[in-house]
Design an enzyme around this catalytic site. Structure first.
Site, PDB file in Angstrom:
ATOM      1  N   CYS A  76      43.160  51.641  47.055  1.00  0.00           N
ATOM      2  CA  CYS A  76      42.089  50.687  47.385  1.00  0.00           C
ATOM      3  C   CYS A  76      42.689  49.311  47.154  1.00  0.00           C
ATOM      4  O   CYS A  76      43.029  48.960  46.018  1.00  0.00           O
ATOM      5  CB  CYS A  76      40.895  50.921  46.467  1.00  0.00           C
ATOM      6  SG  CYS A  76      39.634  49.633  46.612  1.00  0.00           S
ATOM      7  N   CYS A 117      44.772  34.705  36.517  1.00  0.00           N
ATOM      8  CA  CYS A 117      44.209  34.672  37.881  1.00  0.00           C
ATOM      9  C   CYS A 117      43.124  33.582  37.934  1.00  0.00           C
ATOM     10  O   CYS A 117      42.127  33.679  37.204  1.00  0.00           O
ATOM     11  CB  CYS A 117      43.640  36.033  38.245  1.00  0.00           C
ATOM     12  SG  CYS A 117      44.765  37.396  37.863  1.00  0.00           S
ATOM     13  N   CYS A 154      37.031  55.803  41.114  1.00  0.00           N
ATOM     14  CA  CYS A 154      38.097  54.830  41.362  1.00  0.00           C
ATOM     15  C   CYS A 154      38.261  54.082  40.059  1.00  0.00           C
ATOM     16  O   CYS A 154      37.314  53.991  39.277  1.00  0.00           O
ATOM     17  CB  CYS A 154      37.630  53.886  42.477  1.00  0.00           C
ATOM     18  SG  CYS A 154      38.745  52.499  42.771  1.00  0.00           S
ATOM     19  N   CYS A 181      39.304  34.280  38.088  1.00  0.00           N
ATOM     20  CA  CYS A 181      38.710  35.356  37.290  1.00  0.00           C
ATOM     21  C   CYS A 181      38.046  34.896  35.996  1.00  0.00           C
ATOM     22  O   CYS A 181      38.686  34.312  35.116  1.00  0.00           O
ATOM     23  CB  CYS A 181      39.767  36.402  36.977  1.00  0.00           C
ATOM     24  SG  CYS A 181      39.020  37.865  36.213  1.00  0.00           S
ATOM     25  N   ARG A 211      35.317  47.251  52.644  1.00  0.00           N
ATOM     26  CA  ARG A 211      34.219  47.036  51.696  1.00  0.00           C
ATOM     27  C   ARG A 211      33.824  45.571  51.574  1.00  0.00           C
ATOM     28  O   ARG A 211      34.643  44.718  51.256  1.00  0.00           O
ATOM     29  CB  ARG A 211      34.636  47.567  50.315  1.00  0.00           C
ATOM     30  CG  ARG A 211      33.468  47.691  49.374  1.00  0.00           C
ATOM     31  CD  ARG A 211      33.760  48.362  48.028  1.00  0.00           C
ATOM     32  NE  ARG A 211      34.928  49.179  47.864  1.00  0.00           N
ATOM     33  CZ  ARG A 211      35.056  50.438  48.233  1.00  0.00           C
ATOM     34  NH1 ARG A 211      34.076  51.060  48.828  1.00  0.00           N
ATOM     35  NH2 ARG A 211      36.176  51.103  48.015  1.00  0.00           N
ATOM     36  N   CYS A 251      41.380  38.968  29.065  1.00  0.00           N
ATOM     37  CA  CYS A 251      42.594  39.382  29.780  1.00  0.00           C
ATOM     38  C   CYS A 251      43.693  38.325  29.644  1.00  0.00           C
ATOM     39  O   CYS A 251      43.433  37.127  29.802  1.00  0.00           O
ATOM     40  CB  CYS A 251      42.264  39.618  31.255  1.00  0.00           C
ATOM     41  SG  CYS A 251      43.704  40.174  32.201  1.00  0.00           S
ATOM     42  N   CYS A 263      33.413  53.005  40.298  1.00  0.00           N
ATOM     43  CA  CYS A 263      34.667  52.307  40.009  1.00  0.00           C
ATOM     44  C   CYS A 263      34.645  51.753  38.586  1.00  0.00           C
ATOM     45  O   CYS A 263      33.737  51.002  38.222  1.00  0.00           O
ATOM     46  CB  CYS A 263      34.867  51.191  41.032  1.00  0.00           C
ATOM     47  SG  CYS A 263      36.388  50.267  40.750  1.00  0.00           S
TER      48      CYS A 263
END
Ligand code: SAM
Ligand code: DTB
Ligand code: SF4
Length: 337
Positions: A189, A57, A129, A60, A261, A53, A97
């Site tokens: 979400c 972040c 999702c 991550c 969650r 990616c 998801c």
């Protein structure tokens, strides 16, 4: 109980800082007034495109900027995605998801493949999702037409702390995508992470941003940071479970109808600690031996835990009946990409 969207930070901080057992009691009461307190939604994650990616972040393992043990892979094939979803559903997941390590969605054959996978999984009668990064209005409409139930896009932390965690996009970009999702009629979400070095005010700031939305997000994932070797947050020490309980309880009290969650970071937590999180208002988990890249309790372990606590998996929100428009679209777009 009516849902308020006019919370002030001061009010939220006062809730967060209540004496712990009083806070848990209040959250448990709100939980019981708004949900069946014996039901927990069991969700499953499938990482359909892992790693590589371009974003930075700091938590991550999938950012291409950090040397982690994650190998970047191509987008999975449609049949593979659908097969994995079938297996998760057979093990008891009622929400699936799909996660892709993309900065944003591009209109491409890859997106068409994801749409086809969404259609097929939706047809299995579960909530689908996905979390694919930033979206345009048109892409959100296509996701909705494919039957997508919800879109995950986390704010992660407060607006003030955000730039210390991610510099390749702005908080406003996240908010804009949430609006795009909502406008397309897709359930939102949205949650965050604790344990990244944020202050209590940052945790309150995140809840403030979520609880002031009208409507509130239908689902609020709260992740405990999993410090991953190679990321800038690799040395972060685990937060005390009491911090997690305070955040869950505050989310439950301020957003009474939301599914809260208990997300990343459960593997490292004892059954006793997780029981307190359920008591404080958490009513959903990710099950299965892998989250996106990190290990997680498997379905059997979670089934035993839920049985021990007298909890049962919650049925899906979605009607099994297929939307005719979706069917037509699926026939129109080739699913053999
Ligand atoms: N690329 C998409 C995005 O950023 O929205 C989706 C994938 S991203 C991995 C989904 C969420 O997983 C993040 O917003 C973050 O809250 C959570 N997450 C990622 N790495 C984590 C970690 N090491 N510990 C806890 N939560 C994590
Ligand atoms: C969310 O808030 N947590 C999930 C889901 N939404 C996509 C992802 C957790 C990822 C944990 C780190 C990993 O497995 O790489
Ligand atoms: Fe990319 Fe999402 Fe990970 Fe950020 S959280 S690096 S956008 S996959």
């Amino acid at each position: 109980m009516t849902c308020r969207s006019d919370w002030t930070k001061k009010e939220i901080r006062a809730i967060h800082d209540r004496p712990l057992l009083d806070l848990i009691y209040q959250a448990a009461s709100v939980h019981r007034e708004n949900h069946s307190a014996t039901q927990v939604q069991v969700c499953s994650l499938i990482s359909i495109k892992t790693g590589g990616c371009p974003e930075d972040c700091k938590y991550c393992p999938q950012s291409a900027r950090y040397q982690t043990n994650v190998t970047a892979t191509a987008l999975m094939k449609e049949e593979e995605i659908v097969d994995m979803a079938k297996q998760a559903i057979a093990k008891g997941a009622t929400r699936v998801c799909l996660g892709a390590a993309w900065r944003s969605v591009r209109d491409s054959a890859q997106f068409d493949l994801v749409l086809c996978a969404i259609r097929q999984i939706t047809d299995m009668g579960v909530e689908v999702c996905c979390t694919l990064g930033m979206l345009t209005d048109f892409q959100a409409v296509r996701l909705k037409e494919a039957g997508l139930y919800a879109y995950n896009h986390n704010l992660d932390t407060s607006p003030e702390f955000y730039a210390s965690i991610t510099t390749t996009r702005r908080y406003e970009d996240r908010l804009k995508t949430l609006d795009v999702v909502e406008k397309a009629g897709i359930s939102v979400c949205c949650g965050g992470i604790i344990g990244m070095g944020e202050s209590v005010d940052d945790r309150v700031g995140l809840i403030h941003m979520l609880a002031r939305r009208t409507p509130h997000p239908e689902s609020v994932p709260i992740n405990i940071l999993i410090p991953v070797q190679g990321t800038p947050l690799q040395e972060r020490q685990p937060v005390p479970i009491w911090d997690m309980i305070r955040v869950i309880a505050t989310a439950r009290i301020t957003m009474p109808k939301a599914m809260v969650r208990l997300s990343a970071g459960r593997l490292e937590r004892s059954l006793e600690e997780q029981a307190l999180c359920f008591l404080a208002g958490a009513n959903s988990i990710f099950s299965g031996e892998k989250l996106l890249t990190r290990p997680n309790p498997d379905f059997d372990e979670d089934e035993n835990m839920l049985r021990l606590f007298g909890l049962t998996p919650r049925p899906t929100f979605t009607p099994i009946a297929r939307n005719k428009f979706t069917q037509l679209k699926c026939e129109f777009v080739s699913c053999d990409l």
